[in-house]
Design a protein around this motif. Structure first.
Motif, PDB file in Angstrom:
ATOM      1  N   VAL A  39       0.838  -1.203   0.000  1.00 19.41           N
ATOM      2  CA  VAL A  39       0.000   0.000   0.000  1.00 19.41           C
ATOM      3  C   VAL A  39       0.871   1.250   0.000  1.00 19.41           C
ATOM      4  O   VAL A  39       2.007   1.221   0.465  1.00 19.41           O
ATOM      5  N   ARG A  51     -11.545   5.568   3.024  1.00 18.62           N
ATOM      6  CA  ARG A  51     -11.939   5.769   1.631  1.00 18.62           C
ATOM      7  C   ARG A  51     -12.229   4.408   0.985  1.00 18.62           C
ATOM      8  O   ARG A  51     -11.542   3.424   1.229  1.00 18.62           O
ATOM      9  N   VAL A  53     -12.386   1.564  -1.967  1.00 18.21           N
ATOM     10  CA  VAL A  53     -11.351   1.073  -2.877  1.00 18.21           C
ATOM     11  C   VAL A  53     -11.972   0.689  -4.217  1.00 18.21           C
ATOM     12  O   VAL A  53     -13.011   0.034  -4.254  1.00 18.21           O
ATOM     13  N   THR A  54     -11.318   1.071  -5.296  1.00 17.18           N
ATOM     14  CA  THR A  54     -11.785   0.658  -6.619  1.00 17.18           C
ATOM     15  C   THR A  54     -11.267  -0.736  -6.939  1.00 17.18           C
ATOM     16  O   THR A  54     -10.333  -1.234  -6.308  1.00 17.18           O
ATOM     17  N   GLU A  57      -7.585  -0.418  -7.791  1.00 14.45           N
ATOM     18  CA  GLU A  57      -6.727  -0.282  -6.614  1.00 14.45           C
ATOM     19  C   GLU A  57      -6.582  -1.604  -5.876  1.00 14.45           C
ATOM     20  O   GLU A  57      -5.488  -1.967  -5.430  1.00 14.45           O
ATOM     21  N   PHE A  58      -7.675  -2.348  -5.753  1.00 21.31           N
ATOM     22  CA  PHE A  58      -7.603  -3.630  -5.056  1.00 21.31           C
ATOM     23  C   PHE A  58      -6.755  -4.618  -5.847  1.00 21.31           C
ATOM     24  O   PHE A  58      -5.997  -5.396  -5.270  1.00 21.31           O
ATOM     25  N   THR A 178     -13.369  -0.542   2.446  1.00 23.50           N
ATOM     26  CA  THR A 178     -12.500   0.609   2.657  1.00 23.50           C
ATOM     27  C   THR A 178     -11.042   0.202   2.496  1.00 23.50           C
ATOM     28  O   THR A 178     -10.710  -0.994   2.495  1.00 23.50           O
ATOM     29  N   ARG A 179     -10.184   1.208   2.403  1.00 18.86           N
ATOM     30  CA  ARG A 179      -8.747   0.931   2.326  1.00 18.86           C
ATOM     31  C   ARG A 179      -8.269   0.205   3.578  1.00 18.86           C
ATOM     32  O   ARG A 179      -7.472  -0.733   3.494  1.00 18.86           O
ATOM     33  N   SER A 182      -9.474  -3.416   3.456  1.00 19.24           N
ATOM     34  CA  SER A 182      -8.697  -4.143   2.447  1.00 19.24           C
ATOM     35  C   SER A 182      -7.346  -4.569   2.994  1.00 19.24           C
ATOM     36  O   SER A 182      -6.920  -5.706   2.807  1.00 19.24           O
TER      37      SER A 182
END
Length: 193
Positions: A39, A51, A53-54, A57-58, A178-179, A182
């Motif tokens: 990360v 925030r 996560v898309t 991004e994941f 969320t971040r 994740s």
């Protein structure tokens, strides 16, 4: 834990001194994830743990966490490939090739779509190659909201301690991950491997 941490992510040295993680419930997990290099934060000195996560991004988090080698060929066969950011294409191509993420029935990948908790769990459980019986009875108050295709993944994730529910004994299957969530789920996956 040190307030400032120097780590290397994707070959770049970064300083972890994110001003918005101090006291957060996932602070230690976020620091550990940074040490492991999967990360990064933002240019303004934040991590933004709450925030959403898309999917792109994941994909990047998973590929980095699993140390999957980015392929030279990042061509994607999805009908929305032209709308996927250049930075994300190699990560998505690698995650798809590894069988972690899939596209949708309409042929799209939807890289900028926020990933929900059910999808997040399915990706992580595919990485572990674990799936419980589809007929497993989940004890969450909102268990009937979990898509049938994902019941086995969610059951296996709960059984192995990869994920827990949210407040009120809810799994919140369609809520965005969320971040922070994740990071915690990926770390739990890495401990299972």
């Amino acid at each position: 834990l040190k307030p400032v941490l120097q780590v290397t992510v994707a070959g770049k040295s970064i300083t972890v001194n994110w001003k918005d993680i101090k006291g957060h419930w996932a602070e230690s997990a976020i620091r550990e994830a940074a040490e492991l290099g999967f990360v990064t934060g933002y240019a303004d000195g934040t991590f933004l743990p709450n925030r959403a996560v898309t999917r792109a991004e994941f994909s990047a988090m998973m590929v980095r966490a699993l140390h999957l080698e980015l392929g030279a060929d990042s061509k994607l066969a999805f009908n929305d490939s032209d709308r996927i950011a250049a930075w994300a294409k190699p990560y998505i191509a690698t995650a798809v090739k590894a069988g972690l993420l899939k596209g949708y029935d309409d042929g799209s990948f939807r890289a900028d779509q926020l990933i929900n908790r059910t999808e997040m769990v399915a990706v992580v459980m595919r990485a572990l190659d674990l799936k419980a019986d589809q007929n497993t009875k989940l004890q969450f108050a909102d268990a009937l909201e979990i898509p049938v295709w994902a019941t086995g993944y969610v059951a296996a994730a709960v059984e192995t301690g990869i994920i827990k529910g949210r407040n009120g004994n809810r799994f919140a299957p369609l809520e965005h991950a969320t971040r922070a969530e994740s990071v915690v789920v990926i770390l739990a996956m890495l401990k299972q491997k």
